[in-house]
Design a protein around this motif. Structure first.
Motif, PDB file in Angstrom:
ATOM      1  N   GLY A 172       5.625   1.141 -10.751  1.00 38.37           N
ATOM      2  CA  GLY A 172       7.078   1.439 -10.932  1.00 38.37           C
ATOM      3  C   GLY A 172       7.377   2.870 -11.335  1.00 38.37           C
ATOM      4  O   GLY A 172       8.263   3.722 -10.906  1.00 38.37           O
ATOM      5  N   ASN A 173       6.422   3.420 -12.223  1.00 37.60           N
ATOM      6  CA  ASN A 173       6.520   4.872 -12.531  1.00 37.60           C
ATOM      7  C   ASN A 173       6.740   5.826 -11.119  1.00 37.60           C
ATOM      8  O   ASN A 173       7.498   6.819 -11.190  1.00 37.60           O
ATOM      9  CB  ASN A 173       5.460   5.560 -13.434  1.00 37.60           C
ATOM     10  CG  ASN A 173       5.750   5.090 -14.802  1.00 37.60           C
ATOM     11  OD1 ASN A 173       6.526   4.346 -15.139  1.00 37.60           O
ATOM     12  ND2 ASN A 173       5.034   5.856 -15.829  1.00 37.60           N
ATOM     13  N   LEU A 174       5.935   5.399 -10.041  1.00 41.07           N
ATOM     14  CA  LEU A 174       5.937   6.285  -9.036  1.00 41.07           C
ATOM     15  C   LEU A 174       7.171   5.804  -8.232  1.00 41.07           C
ATOM     16  O   LEU A 174       7.794   6.701  -7.377  1.00 41.07           O
ATOM     17  CB  LEU A 174       4.773   5.732  -8.026  1.00 41.07           C
ATOM     18  CG  LEU A 174       3.305   6.221  -8.489  1.00 41.07           C
ATOM     19  CD1 LEU A 174       2.348   5.540  -7.757  1.00 41.07           C
ATOM     20  CD2 LEU A 174       3.162   7.834  -8.420  1.00 41.07           C
ATOM     21  N   ALA A 181       5.967   3.085   0.326  1.00 41.85           N
ATOM     22  CA  ALA A 181       5.267   2.016   0.840  1.00 41.85           C
ATOM     23  C   ALA A 181       4.804   2.560   2.273  1.00 41.85           C
ATOM     24  O   ALA A 181       5.602   2.965   3.066  1.00 41.85           O
ATOM     25  CB  ALA A 181       6.080   0.929   1.022  1.00 41.85           C
ATOM     26  N   VAL A 182       3.672   2.436   2.909  1.00 42.97           N
ATOM     27  CA  VAL A 182       3.132   2.563   4.145  1.00 42.97           C
ATOM     28  C   VAL A 182       2.747   1.075   4.868  1.00 42.97           C
ATOM     29  O   VAL A 182       2.471   1.169   5.980  1.00 42.97           O
ATOM     30  CB  VAL A 182       2.002   3.581   4.448  1.00 42.97           C
ATOM     31  CG1 VAL A 182       2.586   5.086   3.804  1.00 42.97           C
ATOM     32  CG2 VAL A 182       1.007   3.229   3.522  1.00 42.97           C
ATOM     33  N   GLU A 237       6.169   9.170   8.900  1.00 48.30           N
ATOM     34  CA  GLU A 237       5.932  10.231   7.865  1.00 48.30           C
ATOM     35  C   GLU A 237       6.187   9.938   6.482  1.00 48.30           C
ATOM     36  O   GLU A 237       7.017   9.123   6.290  1.00 48.30           O
ATOM     37  CB  GLU A 237       6.994  11.503   8.006  1.00 48.30           C
ATOM     38  CG  GLU A 237       6.632  13.007   7.424  1.00 48.30           C
ATOM     39  CD  GLU A 237       7.328  14.063   7.948  1.00 48.30           C
ATOM     40  OE1 GLU A 237       7.740  14.010   9.122  1.00 48.30           O
ATOM     41  OE2 GLU A 237       8.010  14.953   7.281  1.00 48.30           O
ATOM     42  N   VAL A 238       5.401  10.317   5.483  1.00 46.71           N
ATOM     43  CA  VAL A 238       5.656  10.025   4.199  1.00 46.71           C
ATOM     44  C   VAL A 238       6.103  11.293   3.269  1.00 46.71           C
ATOM     45  O   VAL A 238       5.520  12.421   3.683  1.00 46.71           O
ATOM     46  CB  VAL A 238       4.346   9.567   3.282  1.00 46.71           C
ATOM     47  CG1 VAL A 238       4.158   8.173   3.917  1.00 46.71           C
ATOM     48  CG2 VAL A 238       3.207  10.373   3.532  1.00 46.71           C
ATOM     49  N   ARG A 239       6.940  11.088   2.437  1.00 43.49           N
ATOM     50  CA  ARG A 239       7.735  12.061   1.792  1.00 43.49           C
ATOM     51  C   ARG A 239       7.575  12.140   0.272  1.00 43.49           C
ATOM     52  O   ARG A 239       8.154  13.061  -0.429  1.00 43.49           O
ATOM     53  CB  ARG A 239       9.073  12.314   2.253  1.00 43.49           C
ATOM     54  CG  ARG A 239       9.370  12.484   3.721  1.00 43.49           C
ATOM     55  CD  ARG A 239      10.598  12.724   4.157  1.00 43.49           C
ATOM     56  NE  ARG A 239      10.832  13.190   5.627  1.00 43.49           N
ATOM     57  CZ  ARG A 239      10.701  12.276   6.584  1.00 43.49           C
ATOM     58  NH1 ARG A 239      10.651  10.811   6.223  1.00 43.49           N
ATOM     59  NH2 ARG A 239      10.724  12.631   7.738  1.00 43.49           N
ATOM     60  N   TYR A 240       6.926  10.995  -0.234  1.00 44.70           N
ATOM     61  CA  TYR A 240       6.590  11.124  -1.616  1.00 44.70           C
ATOM     62  C   TYR A 240       5.577  10.280  -2.157  1.00 44.70           C
ATOM     63  O   TYR A 240       5.066   9.237  -1.361  1.00 44.70           O
ATOM     64  CB  TYR A 240       7.780  10.684  -2.607  1.00 44.70           C
ATOM     65  CG  TYR A 240       8.312   9.482  -2.558  1.00 44.70           C
ATOM     66  CD1 TYR A 240       7.969   8.398  -3.371  1.00 44.70           C
ATOM     67  CD2 TYR A 240       9.449   8.974  -1.541  1.00 44.70           C
ATOM     68  CE1 TYR A 240       8.395   7.194  -3.048  1.00 44.70           C
ATOM     69  CE2 TYR A 240       9.773   7.872  -1.259  1.00 44.70           C
ATOM     70  CZ  TYR A 240       9.076   6.582  -2.215  1.00 44.70           C
ATOM     71  OH  TYR A 240       9.892   5.490  -2.144  1.00 44.70           O
ATOM     72  N   LEU A 242       0.922  -1.173   0.019  1.00 47.82           N
ATOM     73  CA  LEU A 242       0.052  -0.141  -0.080  1.00 47.82           C
ATOM     74  C   LEU A 242       0.844   1.123   0.056  1.00 47.82           C
ATOM     75  O   LEU A 242       1.745   1.294   0.772  1.00 47.82           O
ATOM     76  CB  LEU A 242      -1.037   0.087   1.104  1.00 47.82           C
ATOM     77  CG  LEU A 242      -1.867   1.140   1.212  1.00 47.82           C
ATOM     78  CD1 LEU A 242      -2.870   1.005   0.464  1.00 47.82           C
ATOM     79  CD2 LEU A 242      -2.551   1.232   2.648  1.00 47.82           C
ATOM     80  N   ARG A 243       0.700   2.124  -0.915  1.00 45.52           N
ATOM     81  CA  ARG A 243       1.551   3.226  -0.814  1.00 45.52           C
ATOM     82  C   ARG A 243       1.000   4.588  -0.882  1.00 45.52           C
ATOM     83  O   ARG A 243      -0.293   4.723  -0.943  1.00 45.52           O
ATOM     84  CB  ARG A 243       2.116   3.015  -2.434  1.00 45.52           C
ATOM     85  CG  ARG A 243       2.879   2.058  -2.595  1.00 45.52           C
ATOM     86  CD  ARG A 243       3.416   1.784  -4.182  1.00 45.52           C
ATOM     87  NE  ARG A 243       4.134   0.575  -4.155  1.00 45.52           N
ATOM     88  CZ  ARG A 243       5.304   0.620  -3.573  1.00 45.52           C
ATOM     89  NH1 ARG A 243       6.131   1.430  -3.096  1.00 45.52           N
ATOM     90  NH2 ARG A 243       6.043  -0.605  -4.069  1.00 45.52           N
ATOM     91  N   SER A 244       1.521   5.558  -0.627  1.00 46.21           N
ATOM     92  CA  SER A 244       1.134   6.783   0.110  1.00 46.21           C
ATOM     93  C   SER A 244       0.642   7.536  -0.942  1.00 46.21           C
ATOM     94  O   SER A 244       1.055   7.711  -2.272  1.00 46.21           O
ATOM     95  CB  SER A 244       2.322   7.575   0.616  1.00 46.21           C
ATOM     96  OG  SER A 244       1.757   9.073   0.778  1.00 46.21           O
TER      97      SER A 244
END
Lengths: 195, 292, 820
Positions: free
Chosen positions: C301-303, C131-132, C124-127, C63-65
């Protein structure tokens, strides 16, 4: 779950599939036909191209259930025993691949193209392959390969196939690249690279 | 990516398809009609849509094929782009359809993607809606309640939205034959071969004695739905499309400068509205010049 | 000098070729051998990482931010854990004690800020895409579905998208110490003096847009353990470096970790990385005791594959009126993204020494500031630093030519190092060992039809053709063959630049070459076989090249930076020489002669002046039998070599591009493209040609098509191949390529490397051509990628524009917004 019957590279399979299972997932995950790779999720890259009932199709844009009753040919079904399909040989001979990830789809798209246009021009090849992306070659050698493959296919199946294990394939015009000192020779080399 | 789960229904006939859709409509189920799947499946894989079920009409023979209807050509909705391109009847009688279809996606996609699917998907960047609009096609819809004909001018409602009701299936499209004297062109501008049209222009032009008698022009991706360039059509009447003497005002260009009137072009990665308006003017001029 | 001689030799070599690519024995090197790799690739019998199936394997999904910058308030995986087929689900806190920090191996300055980089975000997420949480399930479908059952609460923080804004006093901080990661300076000569009273100063700012490398094979990882040892399959360029770094990061002892790079579908620098997914896959298999697989989708992948380029370059040239360059000043902002990954901060340094290009000058000043933003980290992408440098200097030299009213080729001629001046130590302190810029340029101009195209350009300008013609020049060099270890050390890189090879003579006379390079499309199996066949006098077919598995190839520095042939190929040659030395000693013993009297040719060791001899195959069998060996001679001919180069290598060349610009639509179409490259001696011209072609294609793509676009909130808008435009065959022209051949003097093969040359050279050639076409309109620059809209706007907004329709809005909503 729907039950489907599908022929792949000459073998008939009966499978129960989730509706959302893509044809490429069926090939790779269920049937072990991992020769067909996945390169994107939008139908752009064409790496997963197979023949579906005789015409090229992007197997990531087809549900397995949609292929029920169909015949699929993948890159793994092209060779006859140890004899490669002329298009496979042509990609090898013309250095039409580097990492090789796009190659299965590229070869399938090329074979489909040649069915409609047995002697395609450079422009026809470039347009015909616009649904298949390659990141390594810059395409020029792929174009050469497809045109060579087309000529070999036109020559007929017999004799055109090259056993991969029994020696090198026909190596034709050596790429000179002699350097610039010898003008005539270098010019020939350059022209050989300019279709 | 992997789409969310959905059910799959493959009716054996158009009647059955209509019945299934009607039942789903009554039950309030979110079902989508699956044609070739070339646009829908990527949307599902990206989880941009979560239908409860797909109703696959792709195999219905009765929706497939190209028939001569006298004053029109009837194209079955499930006729693939590839079949459209191979149809001598289409090339001869409604060549604009073939010209535009040849620019749709790539060969593998054209083997699977369908004429009706593209139109019902109603992507404003798709090439065929503008063609249908320019030619005043008639959309033949079927539902369990019967049939209905929808003129192209009413068919495209908004972004990815058509006049089709939830229980309706697009069965086919009547493409009028315009008769002798018409010339056609589809001018598509896109950044790469795989890109959707930044702007496209579908043009049909009839000359009479060297001047434009009638023009039909529709624009791709100049708004949430395809749009007719009515101002150009009117202004072109009586104009000579031949290159004007040097120095003189070019009446063709003047007319085509009105191409963006009444449009509301989008802003996206391929261009802003101002650029698209400019492109519409340039490309319309080129399309008309190429059509005659 | 020796160059003439070598050219003669090569011509002779080709004359000896029988026309079927079969030269006489001992002349494999230089021959257009078809590749050994192809057999599995054209038949689909490949082992991509995603093809690997292990018993009991589980599938991982991340799961991604969805936010570029946010505090993580809560991650709740409990609902996901209960779904059918779900084996485990974790948030970042579940790994907090063991996941460590993803490594940065290149702390370029003493005071560089290297933030903690947890593989899975904890607080904290920064982009967008970080992954969270993750799910491990019995198939990939169930894993994907379960992601939707995970709840994450975020407290949004302000995104930091623009580098210049990031450095403002009141900018939100990506990391607590601030958004400046480092400032790295380098100066030689008296740059103030060079600019003081300079008759001409060119001062320009160029934008190197952010790129997404887009190898065709998406990343994939398979990790497994038997409880003692760990095996990691990964679609990586760097199995050896990865093993070391993973051992350091995860605490798994290096000797119990095996890394396998099976068939790898392209990399272009993007797989020169230690990724979060690799670390987490190891942790998951350790925790669950079952094999796990993760395969990314393209949009994922682009992310989350590291991006490339993304620099803001200010370059100034001080010059004399006659065009001679006095000095160059460069001030860079380099977007690091949110974290420093494996070599993130080092990428601009690889360009730092190349802004002087092929030109002589007295002074040079370089400053680079690395900037944190809330975007995916940048790192190596084909050329890594050198394309940026070459673009800036080659664009600026064109501007200098324009300013002086000189032909751009002539300005270059007045400044470049002449062939008599090699070896030449540049103002940056690099010693270019060899080159001949005159020869490559002359050849390129001839192939291109330069004068004819200039005449056509004049004619089109004269008649105000709406389609204008432009001619672009790029005379580049690059430093590659990474790298002399002592130089890397002086630049604070964390490792050396050597390469290793082992050559094993098997009892039947066949040869196994074990290389530390890790090919993923470059054809090392073929080229290394050619080198070995010549060195040992064995048939090409009798050589097998092993690579990409740390249990097979125990030592290596892997493949990137055009290093494999220049460092790894030389290591193979060196190991072969050692094998030959041993074989010679054994031959002398068997033949009862002095080793000094043993001659080697065509695979046989003979007593000088006699026919008495033994083939290397016979000697291999004799060593295997070990019945009759010299005293103290170990029963083997095998040898290994670790080669550390003394210098970089410096390929160069001249690329010329003709572009037609439709001034009405802004579309740019490449009409012709000529590349004459000098990559030194050539092992396989077919492979060299392929590398040049592919490189040009990627450089052209930067010039015309590709850009990772973010909106003002830091969302990537180009997440799919429908938005991030990779050119197809119909978007690219045919390339006319040729070579001059000035062998490198820094290695025994005379090779210079070719993997990045085309990419480095081509981008400025294309943009120079576009700007050249539009000079009469007053256009001085078009930002890359030169999209039709940007070109049209450049024309419409240029001072000298002819009457044309102007843009109605100053900016389009998205294409110009956001990123900067």
């Amino acid at each position: 779950m729907p039950r489907i019957t599908v022929g792949v590279d000459g073998v008939t399979y009966e499978e129960e599939v989730e509706p959302r299972l893509l044809l490429v997932h069926l090939l790779r995950d269920r049937l072990g036909k991992t020769g067909t790779p996945i390169g994107c999720d939008t139908g752009n890259c064409g790496a997963c191209t197979v023949m579906l009932d005789g015409r090229s199709a992007k197997s990531c844009c087809v549900l397995a259930v949609q292929a029920d009753g169909s015949e699929v040919v993948t890159i793994e079904g092209l060779a006859r025993g140890q004899e490669w399909h002329p298009m496979q040989t042509a990609f090898h001979t013309e250095h039409g691949l580097q990492c090789g990830y796009c190659t299965p789809g590229m070869i399938m798209a090329a074979i489909d193209l040649v069915r409609d246009d047995p002697d395609p021009s450079e422009e026809a090849v470039r347009e015909g392959l616009e649904g298949n992306l390659c990141r390594c070659t810059g395409y020029a050698t792929i174009v050469r390969a497809v045109r060579r493959g087309a000529r070999e296919m036109a020559r007929g199946e017999t004799g055109a196939r090259t056993p991969p294990e029994t020696g090198p394939p026909p190596e034709t015009e050596a790429q000179s690249g002699a350097g610039a000192r010898n003008g005539a020779e270098a010019r020939n080399g350059a022209e050989a690279r300019t279709p | 990516m992997i789409s969310a789960p959905f059910d799959y229904i493959r009716p054996e006939s158009l009647d059955e398809a209509c019945r299934v859709l009607a039942e789903a409509d009554t039950a309030g189920d979110d079902v989508k009609v699956l044609a070739g799947g070339q646009s829908l499946l990527p949307l599902l894989r990206l989880r941009l849509a979560y239908p409860a079920a797909l109703v696959d009409i792709g195999r219905l023979r009765e929706l497939r094929g190209v028939r001569d209807g006298g004053d029109h050509v009837l194209i079955g909705a499930m006729t693939t782009h590839d079949e459209v391109l191979r149809s001598a009847l289409i090339r001869k009688e409604i060549p604009l359809v073939a010209l535009a279809t040849a620019t749709v996606a790539d060969p593998a996609v054209r083997h699977r993607g369908t004429f009706g699917g593209s139109l019902a998907h109603a992507d404003p960047a798709g090439d065929l809606p503008a063609v249908a609009l320019a030619l005043d096609c008639v959309f033949v819809a079927r539902s369990s309640a019967g049939g209905r004909e929808i003129p192209a001018a009413d068919f495209f409602v908004d972004y990815l939205e058509t006049a089709l009701e939830p229980g309706e299936v697009l069965a086919g499209v009547r493409v009028p034959k315009l008769g002798p004297g018409w010339g056609f062109h589809y001018e598509k501008f896109h950044r790469t071969a795989q890109s959707w049209a930044t702007v496209g222009v579908a043009a049909a032009v009839r000359l009479d004695g060297g001047t434009v008698e009638e023009a039909r022009i529709a624009l791709t991706n100049m708004g949430p739905a395809p749009v007719r360039a009515r101002a150009v059509e009117e202004t072109l009447r009586g104009v000579s499309p031949a290159p004007s003497a040097s120095g003189a005002r070019d009446p063709l260009a003047d007319a085509c400068d009105r191409a963006d009137e009444g449009t509301s072009p989008p802003a996206d990665l391929h261009g802003g509205p101002g650029y698209r308006r400019h492109l519409a003017r340039v490309l319309t001029r080129r399309a008309v010049a190429a059509a005659v | 000098m020796s160059e003439q001689l070598d050219a003669g030799l090569i011509a002779q070599r080709i004359a000896e070729d029988d026309g079927l690519g079969r030269p006489s024995a001992g002349h494999e090197v230089g021959r257009a051998r078809r590749r050994k790799e192809d057999a599995r690739l054209v038949t689909g019998r490949t082992t991509w990482t995603d093809n690997v199936q292990l018993p009991g394997m589980l599938y991982v999904a991340f799961l991604r931010s969805p936010m570029a910058h946010a505090r993580i308030i809560r991650v709740d995986v409990s609902a996901a854990r209960t779904l059918p087929g779900v084996v485990a689900a974790y948030g970042g806190a579940d790994f907090a004690g063991e996941q460590g920090s993803l490594p940065c191996a290149w702390p370029v300055t003493e005071d560089i800020v290297i933030p903690d980089h947890p593989p899975m975000a904890v607080t904290e997420v920064r982009y967008v895409g970080e992954a969270v949480a993750c799910v491990v399930a019995t198939d990939r479908f169930k894993a994907a579905d379960a992601l939707e059952a995970i709840e994450v609460d975020y407290e949004p923080l302000r995104a930091v998208v623009d580098m210049t804004e990031a450095l403002a006093e009141d900018a939100p901080k990506v990391h607590e110490p601030g958004n400046r990661a480092f400032t790295w300076k380098f100066a030689q000569g008296d740059v103030d003096a060079a600019f003081r009273d300079a008759p001409v100063v060119i001062d320009r700012t160029y934008v190197q847009q952010r790129l997404i490398p887009t190898a065709m094979e998406p990343r994939a990882v398979v990790a497994s353990t038997d409880g003692q040892t760990f095996t990691l399959y990964s679609s990586t360029q760097i199995p050896h470096v990865l093993r070391v770094m993973l051992a350091m990061t995860t605490g798994i002892p290096e000797h119990r970790l095996r890394v396998i790079a099976p068939d790898v579908g392209g990399g272009f620098g993007s797989k020169l990385q230690v990724t979060a997914e690799e670390v987490l896959a190891l942790l998951l298999t350790r925790r669950l005791g079952r094999p796990v697989k993760w395969t990314e989708s393209r949009s994922e992948g682009n992310l989350t594959v590291h991006h490339g380029r993304d620099q803001l370059q200010r370059i100034s040239i001080a010059a004399e009126r006659d065009g001679r360059i006095r000095g160059v000043k460069v001030d860079l902002l380099a977007d690091m993204g949110a974290y420093l990954m494996l070599v993130t901060p080092g990428v601009p340094l690889l360009g730092a020494f190349m802004y002087g290009g092929i030109y002589k000058m007295d002074a040079y000043d370089f400053t680079c500031t690395g900037v944190f933003t809330t975007k995916m980290p940048t790192d190596a992408y084909r050329g890594a630093g050198r394309p940026e440098a070459t673009f800036a200097i080659e664009r600026a030299v064109d501007e200098l030519a324009c300013e002086l009213g000189l032909d751009p080729v002539e300005v270059r001629r007045r400044n470049w190092i002449t062939h008599e001046e090699f070896p030449y130590t540049t103002v940056c302190g690099l010693t270019y060992d060899s080159g001949n810029y005159e020869a490559a340029t002359a050849r390129a101009l001839e192939l291109f039809g330069y004068d004819r195209l200039r005449a056509e350009q004049a004619e089109r300008r004269e008649r105000r053709d709406p389609v204008q013609l432009g001619v672009g020049v790029s005379t580049y060099t690059e430093m590659c063959g990474l790298a002399p270890s002592r130089v890397l050390g002086s630049l604070r890189y964390g490792a050396g630049g050597w390469e290793h090879a082992t050559v094993r003579m098997l009892p039947t006379g066949k040869v196994e070459v074990v290389t530390g390079t890790s090919p993923h499309g470059q054809g090392h199996e073929t080229a290394w076989s050619q080198i070995t066949a010549d060195a040992l006098g064995v048939p090409f077919e009798d050589v097998s090249v092993l690579h990409g598995d740390t249990a097979v190839s125990h030592k290596g520095m892997d493949t990137y930076g055009s290093r494999s042939l220049v460092v790894g190929g030389v290591a193979v040659l060196s190991a072969c020489e050692k094998v030959k030395d041993r074989a010679r000693e054994l031959a002398a013993h068997v033949l009862e002669a002095s080793a000094d009297d043993i001659e080697f040719s065509d695979g046989s060791f003979k007593v000088r002046g006699t026919d008495e001899g033994r083939t290397i195959q016979e000697l291999a069998l004799a060593a295997f039998a070990a019945h009759d060996l010299p005293d103290g001679f170990e029963p083997r001919l095998d040898a290994e070599s670790t080669f550390d180069p003394d210098n970089f290598s410096f390929p160069h060349g001249t690329h010329l591009c003709a572009v037609e610009v439709d001034t009405e639509t802004g579309r740019c179409s490449i009409r012709s493209y000529v590349a004459v490259d000098d990559v030194g001696s050539v092992v396989n011209p077919l492979i060299v040609e392929g590398q040049v072609h592919g490189g040009i294609a990627q450089g052209v793509a930067q010039a015309l098509f590709e850009e990772a676009v973010h909106d003002a909130e830091g969302n990537l808008l180009t997440t799919t191949m429908a938005d991030y435009l990779i050119p197809s065959a119909s978007d690219l022209p045919a390339f006319v390529t040729d070579r001059t051949e000035t062998p490198a003097t820094s290695n025994p093969l005379g090779v210079k490397g070719v993997g990045e040359a085309g990419t480095i050279a081509s981008t400025p050639a294309v943009v120079n051509a576009i700007v050249d076409a539009l000079r009469p309109y007053g256009v001085r620059d078009v930002r890359m990628p030169c999209t039709p809209e940007r070109v049209w706007r450049a024309i419409a907004e240029a001072p000298a524009r002819p009457a044309a329709t102007g843009p109605e809005e100053s900016e389009s909503a998205i294409s110009e917004g956001g990123a900067r």
